[in-house]
Design a protein around this motif. Structure first.
Motif, PDB file in Angstrom:
ATOM      1  N   GLN A   1      21.909  38.818  32.015  1.00  0.00           N
ATOM      2  CA  GLN A   1      23.197  39.241  32.489  1.00  0.00           C
ATOM      3  C   GLN A   1      24.361  38.833  31.422  1.00  0.00           C
ATOM      4  O   GLN A   1      25.232  38.386  31.594  1.00  0.00           O
ATOM      5  N   ARG A   2      24.083  39.319  30.188  1.00  0.00           N
ATOM      6  CA  ARG A   2      24.985  39.360  28.945  1.00  0.00           C
ATOM      7  C   ARG A   2      25.518  40.630  28.786  1.00  0.00           C
ATOM      8  O   ARG A   2      25.047  41.610  29.262  1.00  0.00           O
TER       9      ARG A   2
ATOM     10  N   ALA B   1      38.368  46.497  48.243  1.00  0.00           N
ATOM     11  CA  ALA B   1      39.052  46.685  46.855  1.00  0.00           C
ATOM     12  C   ALA B   1      38.254  45.881  46.107  1.00  0.00           C
ATOM     13  O   ALA B   1      37.581  44.982  46.415  1.00  0.00           O
ATOM     14  N   ALA B   2      38.217  46.330  44.688  1.00  0.00           N
ATOM     15  CA  ALA B   2      37.432  45.622  43.796  1.00  0.00           C
ATOM     16  C   ALA B   2      38.307  44.343  43.483  1.00  0.00           C
ATOM     17  O   ALA B   2      39.316  44.168  43.535  1.00  0.00           O
ATOM     18  N   ARG B   3      37.355  43.233  43.084  1.00  0.00           N
ATOM     19  CA  ARG B   3      38.070  42.049  42.674  1.00  0.00           C
ATOM     20  C   ARG B   3      37.689  41.694  41.200  1.00  0.00           C
ATOM     21  O   ARG B   3      36.638  41.654  40.736  1.00  0.00           O
ATOM     22  N   GLU B   4      38.850  41.377  40.365  1.00  0.00           N
ATOM     23  CA  GLU B   4      38.642  41.003  39.110  1.00  0.00           C
ATOM     24  C   GLU B   4      38.105  39.569  38.767  1.00  0.00           C
ATOM     25  O   GLU B   4      38.636  38.838  39.461  1.00  0.00           O
ATOM     26  N   ARG B   5      37.071  39.687  38.020  1.00  0.00           N
ATOM     27  CA  ARG B   5      36.319  38.290  37.739  1.00  0.00           C
ATOM     28  C   ARG B   5      37.003  37.526  36.613  1.00  0.00           C
ATOM     29  O   ARG B   5      37.150  36.518  36.605  1.00  0.00           O
ATOM     30  N   VAL B   6      37.198  38.323  35.422  1.00  0.00           N
ATOM     31  CA  VAL B   6      37.358  37.906  34.039  1.00  0.00           C
ATOM     32  C   VAL B   6      37.813  38.768  33.299  1.00  0.00           C
ATOM     33  O   VAL B   6      37.523  39.805  33.257  1.00  0.00           O
TER      34      VAL B   6
ATOM     35  N   LEU C   1      40.712  45.054  25.153  1.00  0.00           N
ATOM     36  CA  LEU C   1      40.442  44.261  26.430  1.00  0.00           C
ATOM     37  C   LEU C   1      39.337  44.568  27.269  1.00  0.00           C
ATOM     38  O   LEU C   1      39.156  45.835  27.215  1.00  0.00           O
ATOM     39  N   ILE C   2      38.513  43.662  27.775  1.00  0.00           N
ATOM     40  CA  ILE C   2      37.343  44.049  28.563  1.00  0.00           C
ATOM     41  C   ILE C   2      37.487  43.350  30.016  1.00  0.00           C
ATOM     42  O   ILE C   2      37.890  42.117  30.044  1.00  0.00           O
ATOM     43  N   VAL C   3      37.622  44.082  30.956  1.00  0.00           N
ATOM     44  CA  VAL C   3      37.937  43.624  32.335  1.00  0.00           C
ATOM     45  C   VAL C   3      36.583  43.854  32.892  1.00  0.00           C
ATOM     46  O   VAL C   3      35.823  44.754  33.129  1.00  0.00           O
ATOM     47  N   ILE C   4      36.215  42.655  33.691  1.00  0.00           N
ATOM     48  CA  ILE C   4      34.964  42.574  34.553  1.00  0.00           C
ATOM     49  C   ILE C   4      35.241  42.600  35.969  1.00  0.00           C
ATOM     50  O   ILE C   4      36.253  41.800  36.227  1.00  0.00           O
ATOM     51  N   LEU C   5      35.090  43.484  36.880  1.00  0.00           N
ATOM     52  CA  LEU C   5      35.339  43.622  38.100  1.00  0.00           C
ATOM     53  C   LEU C   5      34.045  43.191  39.055  1.00  0.00           C
ATOM     54  O   LEU C   5      32.826  43.570  38.497  1.00  0.00           O
ATOM     55  N   SER C   6      34.387  42.532  40.144  1.00  0.00           N
ATOM     56  CA  SER C   6      33.278  42.310  41.238  1.00  0.00           C
ATOM     57  C   SER C   6      33.372  43.253  42.250  1.00  0.00           C
ATOM     58  O   SER C   6      34.420  43.178  42.934  1.00  0.00           O
ATOM     59  N   LEU C   7      32.181  43.924  42.499  1.00  0.00           N
ATOM     60  CA  LEU C   7      32.316  44.888  43.770  1.00  0.00           C
ATOM     61  C   LEU C   7      31.221  44.831  44.682  1.00  0.00           C
ATOM     62  O   LEU C   7      30.214  44.200  44.417  1.00  0.00           O
TER      63      LEU C   7
ATOM     64  N   TRP D   1      28.604  38.494  24.928  1.00  0.00           N
ATOM     65  CA  TRP D   1      29.578  37.534  25.882  1.00  0.00           C
ATOM     66  C   TRP D   1      28.267  37.071  27.047  1.00  0.00           C
ATOM     67  O   TRP D   1      27.270  37.821  27.340  1.00  0.00           O
ATOM     68  N   LEU D   2      28.710  36.005  27.569  1.00  0.00           N
ATOM     69  CA  LEU D   2      27.951  35.631  28.573  1.00  0.00           C
ATOM     70  C   LEU D   2      29.015  35.385  29.639  1.00  0.00           C
ATOM     71  O   LEU D   2      29.691  34.270  29.944  1.00  0.00           O
ATOM     72  N   PRO D   3      29.405  36.300  30.543  1.00  0.00           N
ATOM     73  CA  PRO D   3      30.639  36.166  31.624  1.00  0.00           C
ATOM     74  C   PRO D   3      29.931  35.248  32.627  1.00  0.00           C
ATOM     75  O   PRO D   3      28.837  34.937  32.859  1.00  0.00           O
ATOM     76  N   PRO D   4      30.970  34.505  33.337  1.00  0.00           N
ATOM     77  CA  PRO D   4      32.256  34.563  33.254  1.00  0.00           C
ATOM     78  C   PRO D   4      33.128  33.849  32.183  1.00  0.00           C
ATOM     79  O   PRO D   4      34.271  33.771  31.941  1.00  0.00           O
ATOM     80  N   ASN D   5      32.364  33.428  31.244  1.00  0.00           N
ATOM     81  CA  ASN D   5      32.749  32.905  29.869  1.00  0.00           C
ATOM     82  C   ASN D   5      33.729  33.820  29.073  1.00  0.00           C
ATOM     83  O   ASN D   5      33.372  34.990  28.841  1.00  0.00           O
ATOM     84  N   ARG D   6      35.091  33.590  28.938  1.00  0.00           N
ATOM     85  CA  ARG D   6      35.711  34.346  28.274  1.00  0.00           C
ATOM     86  C   ARG D   6      35.879  34.485  26.838  1.00  0.00           C
ATOM     87  O   ARG D   6      36.329  35.421  26.299  1.00  0.00           O
TER      88      ARG D   6
END
Length: 782
Positions: free
Chosen positions: A654-655, A630-635, A614-620, A667-672
């Motif tokens: 931003q890939r 607190a960090a916010r989970e993006r995708v 799993l890969i979790v991308i957080l927004s800080l 990957w091209l977030p926030p595309n899952r």
């Protein structure tokens, strides 16, 4: 002196008395702090009114602890300094004096303890006394040990210790017997040039290295020794060093002392490259020796010969250095050869041949050729009407073409470009240079290979002195950092010339940060060391001593915190306090990789990879505020079940690039869902993306595969090699309206060239164009 007495002396020399003094001083200070607090309470209670006394009684417990800590800290620091000063002046000096007497009596244990004390930072104030004690050394093995210690620290750049030992060796006129490098350096330092065997090529190689030494005495004596060469083998070695690496000192000696090799071919090359044109012409009037030397020369030497011919403006020499009958297919030409073609045709004003090549060359070089035709004001009136229309169309597109292509190809799949698979390759790690032109491969535990990616050629190789651990390339300079078992070396690229050495043991991961001004190393002790560049030297900035099982790390842009991936997840270590501040995400899985993308739409993105795939991308929020919010989970990105080995952001696009054991995902977030998945049969070592050349490099155990986007691939492919599918792809892209201006210009440029080639390519035999350096064969399309 027996072993027990030696151990007692060693303990007395290496004990950190300041720590002991500080410990006892803090205890005494705390007692004093309590006494002071009680005295203050008694004074307030007996001298002031009832209310103030009652307040003092109530607040007394709150005052006791702070006062005790303050007093303990002050007294502890003072006592530590006092005890250390007394110990250095009395205990250590007394032991050194006693060891000096034992050393005079030829006690081997005393010599060993003196050497340990000399290397200990605790005994630095006594360094002169220890050095004076070592002057009485007479045993060859002990002298050898002193010389070896000096050279080791001299190479590391530890000036104070190295200078103390250098004065000792110079004044006592000591010289080691072996190995050769140590013997040469100590003979140069003690100015005993008669000890050097100037008949051996290996001695010449060490002397040439010593000519670049920072010590003026060593460098001067090395030049003196090299000016006394008489043996032909030694002269040949000096001339060969000049040919292979363009050694400036070797060139100067060749010109001053008329050094020339015995072999006629090598003599011609030395004369040609050292600027002795008249003597070269007298030796090789037909230029046959030069041509033969070029055919047997290395890649780097061939470039130097060609560049020298260009500097002289000799088209005839440009031709003979590769042979007058050499014919090359247009698809085989490298960038340096295309540049030579451009210069040769321009020097001969052969504009029509330049136009013909422009219609068949790779579009990248078609652009260069057409720009040159436009600059000289070539009149295309002599062309046929349809060809003249093509010239005008291409000429109108030139201002919209840019060399550094930034196509909006993020939705296009990468296509295979080239595979680098030398025989017997066992890849340990690899890295790409910032410009994307070179790949540095660490192979077979102790070998470095530099490959030129545009043409897939091997440029340089180097055998490391110790086992390989990790490597990294500088983000802006042609510099390579290589970690080995006991130290870290810096090499200049692509020549792999040693630039600096830092004593970092077993660095298993190396990263550059802050535009290359900070170097971070993860060692086998699970700690991270941070180094900063000061002038030309790397110095230790900070050491995080207890990161928990660090698997990966990155530094925040403000250099205040280290983000780490570990068995307990991902979190933040405050560099100043070495405190673990917080954990990102509450997952049971282990974090194995992370990548930081700063300043993205007023936030920072942190990608964390786990051992379950799993890969979790957080927004800080931008640091340093991110520690408090607190960090916010993006995708969440699901790449499979295999652990994530590495993550890399492709910042301008931003890939995200993720690496597992057998797969690479883009990957091209926030595309899952991934844009593309590349699968391999052998385990993947790592993958890197060079944005400057739009090139993805994936290293497996036995090869390095290169991938690129279709447009970048076509720009570098000769028009004669295009296939029907390429034309269909071009026409499909031209129908889309999403392409930006520069990309569309390239598409129209290539499409016009391909349509022209397919319409007019009716030749039965290959067309050959003669240029100053070689003949170019334009292949006929199948």
């Amino acid at each position: 002196m027996d072993a027990r007495q030696a151990a007692r002396y060693r303990r007395a020399l290496t004990t950190h008395y300041a720590t002991i003094g500080r410990s006892y001083g803090e205890r005494i200070g705390r007692v004093l702090g309590v006494v002071i607090a009680l005295a203050l309470w008694f004074f307030v209670a007996t001298r002031l009114d009832f209310c103030i006394s009652l307040g003092a009684i109530l607040f007394q417990p709150l005052l006791l602890v702070p006062l005790a800590r303050i007093a303990g800290g002050v007294v502890g620091a003072a006592s530590g300094e006092i005890v250390e000063s007394i110990a250095a002046r009395i205990i250590r000096r007394k032991i050194v004096t006693h060891l000096r007497r034992l050393h005079l009596a030829q006690d081997n244990n005393a010599f060993g303890l003196l050497m340990e004390a000399l290397l200990s930072p605790l005994c630095a104030p006594l360094r002169d006394e220890i050095t004076n004690a070592l002057r009485h050394t007479t045993q060859p093995n002990s002298i050898q040990a002193i010389c070896r210690t000096w050279l080791k620290h001299h190479k590391r750049g530890e000036r104070e210790l190295a200078q103390s030992l250098a004065r000792l060796i110079h004044e006592e006129r000591w010289a080691a017997q072996r190995p050769l490098e140590l013997r040469v350096y100590t003979a140069l330092l003690s100015e005993q040039l008669e000890l050097l065997d100037l008949t051996k090529p290996d001695t010449v190689a060490v002397l040439l290295e010593a000519c670049r030494d920072a010590d003026a005495t060593i460098a001067h004596n090395a030049r003196r020794a090299l000016s006394q060469l008489r043996h032909p083998a030694a002269v040949d070695a000096l001339c060969e060093a000049f040919l292979q690496s363009e050694d400036a000192c070797a060139r100067e000696l060749i010109l001053q002392h008329d050094y020339l090799p015995q072999d006629a071919i090598r003599r011609a090359l030395v004369l040609f490259l050292s600027g002795q044109e008249a003597r070269y012409e007298a030796l090789d009037p037909e230029h046959t020796l030069l041509a033969m030397g070029y055919l047997t020369a290395s890649e780097s030497l061939q470039r130097r010969l060609l560049e020298r011919a260009r500097q002289l403006g000799r088209v005839d020499l440009m031709r003979v250095v590769v042979g007058s009958n050499t014919r090359k297919r247009i698809s085989e030409l490298r960038d340096r050869e295309w540049q030579a073609v451009l210069e040769a045709l321009s020097a001969q004003a052969r504009w029509h041949d330049m136009w013909r090549l422009a219609t068949e060359a790779p579009p990248y070089w078609s652009k260069q050729l057409l720009q040159h035709l436009a600059q000289v004001g070539w009149d295309a009136a002599s062309l046929e009407p349809e060809e003249r229309a093509l010239y005008e169309q291409l000429h109108a597109l030139l201002p919209r073409l840019i060399v550094a292509i930034e196509p909006n190809q993020r939705r296009a799949s990468l296509v295979p470009h080239r595979v680098i698979a030398p025989s017997n390759l066992h890849l340990n790690d690899f890295a790409l240079t910032a410009d994307g032109k070179y790949a540095v491969l660490a192979a077979n535990e102790r070998e470095l290979q530099v490959w030129h990616l545009p043409d897939g050629s091997l440029e340089h190789t180097l055998t490391l002195p110790r086992l390989f651990r990790a490597l990294a390339t500088h983000p802006s300079l042609p510099l390579l950092a290589v970690g080995m078992t006991t130290e870290l070396h810096f090499y200049r690229l692509p020549e792999l010339e040693l630039d600096a050495t830092v004593p970092i043991a077993a660095a298993s991961q190396i990263k550059f940060f802050a535009e290359g001004t900070i170097l971070a190393c993860r060692t086998h002790r699970r700690r991270v060391e941070l180094y900063t560049i000061q002038g030309s030297e790397w110095t230790l900035w900070h050491r995080l001593r207890r990161p928990q099982e660090v698997r990966d790390f990155t530094l925040t842009p403000n250099q205040r915190a280290l983000l780490v991936a570990s068995g307990s997840g991902a979190g933040v270590f405050d560099i100043a306090t070495e405190e673990y501040r917080r954990t990102f995400g509450a997952r049971a899985a282990e974090a194995t990789a992370l990548a930081y993308l700063p300043r993205l739409r007023f936030t920072d993105w942190l990608a964390i990879g786990y051992d379950d795939g799993l890969i979790v991308i957080l927004s800080l929020p931008p640091v340093p505020e991110s520690f408090a919010v607190a960090a916010r989970e993006r995708v969440r990105l699901i790449s499979g079940n295999d652990p994530i080995r590495a993550l890399h952001w492709i910042e301008p696009e931003q890939r995200l690039l993720s690496v597992s054991e057998f797969t690479v995902h883009l990957w091209l977030p926030p595309n899952r869902y991934p844009q593309q998945q590349l699968s391999f049969e052998t385990p993947i070592v790592d993958a890197h993306y060079a944005f400057a050349t739009n090139l993805l490099a994936v290293g497996t155990r036995n090869h390095l595969s290169l991938w690129t986007d279709p447009l970048s691939h076509l720009i570098r492919q000769p028009i004669t090699r295009y296939k029907e599918g390429d034309l269909e792809w071009l026409e499909q892209q031209l129908q889309e309206s999403t392409n930006i201006s520069a990309t569309r210009a390239w598409l129209e440029f290539i499409h016009a060239l391909v349509r022209h080639h397919w319409r007019y390519d009716i030749a039965i035999e290959p067309v050959v164009i003669n240029v100053g350096e070689f003949d170019i064969e334009i292949e006929v399309t199948d």
